[in-house]
Design a protein around this motif. Sequence first.
Motif, PDB file in Angstrom:
ATOM      1  N   ARG A  80      61.244  24.283   9.187  1.00  0.00           N
ATOM      2  CA  ARG A  80      59.792  24.495   8.949  1.00  0.00           C
ATOM      3  C   ARG A  80      59.638  24.544   7.537  1.00  0.00           C
ATOM      4  O   ARG A  80      60.216  24.925   6.656  1.00  0.00           O
ATOM      5  CB  ARG A  80      59.001  25.934   9.396  1.00  0.00           C
ATOM      6  CG  ARG A  80      57.795  26.125   9.315  1.00  0.00           C
ATOM      7  CD  ARG A  80      57.404  27.271  10.042  1.00  0.00           C
ATOM      8  NE  ARG A  80      57.917  28.578   9.478  1.00  0.00           N
ATOM      9  CZ  ARG A  80      57.340  29.214   8.560  1.00  0.00           C
ATOM     10  NH1 ARG A  80      56.163  28.978   8.117  1.00  0.00           N
ATOM     11  NH2 ARG A  80      57.816  30.369   8.161  1.00  0.00           N
ATOM     12  N   ARG A  83      54.217  26.724   3.212  1.00  0.00           N
ATOM     13  CA  ARG A  83      52.745  26.232   3.204  1.00  0.00           C
ATOM     14  C   ARG A  83      52.200  25.411   1.900  1.00  0.00           C
ATOM     15  O   ARG A  83      51.373  24.808   2.364  1.00  0.00           O
ATOM     16  CB  ARG A  83      51.869  27.681   2.999  1.00  0.00           C
ATOM     17  CG  ARG A  83      52.221  28.505   1.747  1.00  0.00           C
ATOM     18  CD  ARG A  83      51.654  29.892   1.809  1.00  0.00           C
ATOM     19  NE  ARG A  83      52.074  31.033   2.729  1.00  0.00           N
ATOM     20  CZ  ARG A  83      51.685  32.098   2.792  1.00  0.00           C
ATOM     21  NH1 ARG A  83      50.743  32.454   2.203  1.00  0.00           N
ATOM     22  NH2 ARG A  83      52.209  32.966   3.894  1.00  0.00           N
ATOM     23  N   LEU A 103      54.183  29.863  18.124  1.00  0.00           N
ATOM     24  CA  LEU A 103      53.577  30.672  16.776  1.00  0.00           C
ATOM     25  C   LEU A 103      54.577  31.617  16.544  1.00  0.00           C
ATOM     26  O   LEU A 103      54.814  31.743  15.272  1.00  0.00           O
ATOM     27  CB  LEU A 103      52.401  31.582  17.071  1.00  0.00           C
ATOM     28  CG  LEU A 103      50.811  30.940  17.157  1.00  0.00           C
ATOM     29  CD1 LEU A 103      50.610  29.729  18.240  1.00  0.00           C
ATOM     30  CD2 LEU A 103      49.987  31.909  17.111  1.00  0.00           C
ATOM     31  N   CYS A 106      56.973  29.768  13.985  1.00  0.00           N
ATOM     32  CA  CYS A 106      56.108  29.163  12.906  1.00  0.00           C
ATOM     33  C   CYS A 106      55.659  30.437  12.096  1.00  0.00           C
ATOM     34  O   CYS A 106      54.839  30.373  11.170  1.00  0.00           O
ATOM     35  CB  CYS A 106      54.940  28.442  13.229  1.00  0.00           C
ATOM     36  SG  CYS A 106      55.263  26.742  14.104  1.00  0.00           S
ATOM     37  N   ASP A 107      56.074  31.870  12.522  1.00  0.00           N
ATOM     38  CA  ASP A 107      55.709  33.112  11.799  1.00  0.00           C
ATOM     39  C   ASP A 107      54.141  33.286  11.772  1.00  0.00           C
ATOM     40  O   ASP A 107      53.623  33.685  10.650  1.00  0.00           O
ATOM     41  CB  ASP A 107      56.368  32.872  10.322  1.00  0.00           C
ATOM     42  CG  ASP A 107      56.169  34.204   9.427  1.00  0.00           C
ATOM     43  OD1 ASP A 107      56.424  35.306  10.222  1.00  0.00           O
ATOM     44  OD2 ASP A 107      55.807  34.337   8.456  1.00  0.00           O
ATOM     45  N   PRO A 109      51.257  31.646  12.253  1.00  0.00           N
ATOM     46  CA  PRO A 109      50.361  30.847  11.307  1.00  0.00           C
ATOM     47  C   PRO A 109      48.909  31.036  11.817  1.00  0.00           C
ATOM     48  O   PRO A 109      48.715  31.665  12.946  1.00  0.00           O
ATOM     49  CB  PRO A 109      50.693  29.303  11.765  1.00  0.00           C
ATOM     50  CG  PRO A 109      51.205  29.162  13.012  1.00  0.00           C
ATOM     51  CD  PRO A 109      52.136  30.670  13.335  1.00  0.00           C
ATOM     52  N   LYS A 110      47.709  30.817  11.080  1.00  0.00           N
ATOM     53  CA  LYS A 110      46.543  30.947  11.649  1.00  0.00           C
ATOM     54  C   LYS A 110      46.015  29.977  12.881  1.00  0.00           C
ATOM     55  O   LYS A 110      46.707  28.511  12.563  1.00  0.00           O
ATOM     56  CB  LYS A 110      45.624  30.899  10.485  1.00  0.00           C
ATOM     57  CG  LYS A 110      45.729  31.654   9.392  1.00  0.00           C
ATOM     58  CD  LYS A 110      45.938  33.227   9.909  1.00  0.00           C
ATOM     59  CE  LYS A 110      46.199  34.073   8.571  1.00  0.00           C
ATOM     60  NZ  LYS A 110      46.485  35.333   9.056  1.00  0.00           N
ATOM     61  N   ASN A 130      44.634  37.427  13.801  1.00  0.00           N
ATOM     62  CA  ASN A 130      45.279  36.265  13.166  1.00  0.00           C
ATOM     63  C   ASN A 130      44.179  35.650  12.096  1.00  0.00           C
ATOM     64  O   ASN A 130      44.635  34.858  11.447  1.00  0.00           O
ATOM     65  CB  ASN A 130      45.348  35.519  14.368  1.00  0.00           C
ATOM     66  CG  ASN A 130      45.892  34.169  14.056  1.00  0.00           C
ATOM     67  OD1 ASN A 130      45.169  33.134  13.714  1.00  0.00           O
ATOM     68  ND2 ASN A 130      47.063  33.865  13.694  1.00  0.00           N
ATOM     69  N   PRO A 161      48.198  31.453   4.913  1.00  0.00           N
ATOM     70  CA  PRO A 161      49.282  30.988   5.612  1.00  0.00           C
ATOM     71  C   PRO A 161      49.056  29.581   6.137  1.00  0.00           C
ATOM     72  O   PRO A 161      47.724  29.013   6.106  1.00  0.00           O
ATOM     73  CB  PRO A 161      49.327  31.838   6.673  1.00  0.00           C
ATOM     74  CG  PRO A 161      48.603  33.157   5.990  1.00  0.00           C
ATOM     75  CD  PRO A 161      47.746  32.725   5.039  1.00  0.00           C
ATOM     76  N   GLN A 162      49.869  28.860   6.872  1.00  0.00           N
ATOM     77  CA  GLN A 162      49.568  27.909   7.454  1.00  0.00           C
ATOM     78  C   GLN A 162      48.539  27.672   8.560  1.00  0.00           C
ATOM     79  O   GLN A 162      48.426  28.818   9.211  1.00  0.00           O
ATOM     80  CB  GLN A 162      50.797  27.097   7.877  1.00  0.00           C
ATOM     81  CG  GLN A 162      51.725  26.589   6.689  1.00  0.00           C
ATOM     82  CD  GLN A 162      53.223  26.347   7.338  1.00  0.00           C
ATOM     83  OE1 GLN A 162      53.793  27.588   8.043  1.00  0.00           O
ATOM     84  NE2 GLN A 162      53.684  25.372   6.836  1.00  0.00           N
ATOM     85  N   VAL A 163      47.884  26.669   8.951  1.00  0.00           N
ATOM     86  CA  VAL A 163      47.049  26.585   9.983  1.00  0.00           C
ATOM     87  C   VAL A 163      47.478  25.742  11.109  1.00  0.00           C
ATOM     88  O   VAL A 163      47.928  24.687  10.842  1.00  0.00           O
ATOM     89  CB  VAL A 163      45.436  26.029   9.626  1.00  0.00           C
ATOM     90  CG1 VAL A 163      44.715  26.029  10.873  1.00  0.00           C
ATOM     91  CG2 VAL A 163      44.950  26.809   8.478  1.00  0.00           C
ATOM     92  N   LEU A 164      47.722  26.289  12.587  1.00  0.00           N
ATOM     93  CA  LEU A 164      48.215  25.352  13.431  1.00  0.00           C
ATOM     94  C   LEU A 164      47.109  25.084  14.350  1.00  0.00           C
ATOM     95  O   LEU A 164      46.259  25.469  14.650  1.00  0.00           O
ATOM     96  CB  LEU A 164      49.299  26.516  14.480  1.00  0.00           C
ATOM     97  CG  LEU A 164      49.768  25.886  15.540  1.00  0.00           C
ATOM     98  CD1 LEU A 164      50.767  24.959  15.122  1.00  0.00           C
ATOM     99  CD2 LEU A 164      50.441  26.882  16.645  1.00  0.00           C
TER     100      LEU A 164
END
Length: 489
Positions: A80, A83, A103, A106-107, A109-110, A130, A161-164
Amino acid sequence: MRQFCLLGALLAPIRVLLAFIVLFLLWPFAWLQVAGLSEEQLQEPITGWRKTVCHNGVLGLSRLLFFLLGFLRIRVRGQRASRLQAPVLVAAPHSTFFDPIVLLPCDLPKVVSRAENLSVPVIGALLRFNQAILVSRHDPASRRRVVEEVRRRATSGGKWPQVLFFPEGTCSNKKALLKFKPGAFIAGVPVQPVLIRYPNSLDTTSWAWRGPGVLQVLWLTASQPCSIVDVEFLPVYHPSPEESRDPTLYANNVQRVMAQALGIPATECEFVGSLPVIVVGRLKVALEPQLWELGKVLRKAGLSPGYVDAGAEPGRSRMISQEEFARQLQLSDPQTVAGAFGYFQQDTKGLVDFRDVALALAALDGGRNLEELTRLAFELFAEEQAEGPHRLLCEAGFSTILHLLLGSPRPAAAALHAELCQAGPSRGLSLCQFQNFSLHDPLYGKLFSTYLRPPHTSRGTSQTPNASSPGSPTALANGTVQAPKQKGD
């Protein structure tokens, strides 16, 4: 087999009960993270003890939740990205309501979710935890705000944080990738593709169009001794300058990369609401027009459309109720009446325009050739003009015809009508122009001839066209294949 059924009967109720208990245990952790924070504070990423305690609590309980439902192993391949390397993650194929399991590796993510989900118990609390990006289907300005928020977070330099995203936008059956929506790619930042596979001997997870319902999928999956999910992180995709400027091009190219890695086709099929559509030229058309489904309903009831006296008046609407609809079609079974009536657009009073019914029955009858049928469609929906003796097919009528005969979403048909009218000074199409479009255009003429051949013979035998055949609807869309099944997300 009997032993397997017995094992499932014992496992499923215990697992589902324990999973619901854990789901409700998630609520205190989700609530604690946002308790006492103002809306302004929630516009920034949460840090400190709230982040540490609540994040780890939700992450651990979420893994336990899926473990109890039978997902004993999550196999992770690839690395992975951080960010900073990839602010956005795109996961596919989206095939089930179990996909949020992605998720976990991916820890957390938003995510982007419907605003209506905030009112769902526990789920709403988890979305607030979230700090999800929320979109409302009832607010036209909502999508613009979502785009701005995605861009703000994706370009924050690692602050957020990352957006999924699940760029397909809805669930399919994993046989092909639906057309990616451009929302994940609007920011023009690098994205990391994430593949989701369920390599189990028996597929119990797929929740797709015309497939099993929620309870059946949940029960069958919980009945399996062990379910496995593979999550694979592909290399980060860095957009070219052209892709950064064109989110649709960016989305299409990432879709092809992910489809190639999965070994499945990348299609042009997408969903407008609950309707699967494909792109043919400048038009979106239904993969399987509802007209065909209506024909099946009527034939099952023993009704021959050609024997119905439509009695629709050209150029003038006549609104009818469900009771009058049943009398006109000589239908007596309430379930059949409700099913057939539901195929037509109803106004606020629950009435339908009988011109819609007349055109649908004429198309299903099969007794008219294409020239006669398109002439009838024009006569039913063309409007008298204040100046001159001619009648023209305006946007509303054109959209209705294409929606009834081809299953085209009305906005797509309206855009095509505007394009066709640019060739002349009028705001509508003459009969000659409409028939040139529907009969003689190299692309759209073939589309009409394909869709307006009712999928049955004169003897009433079923003969639904194969979607992969050269003359099929899907074959008309360049580069597409038979679309996967779907169910509204």
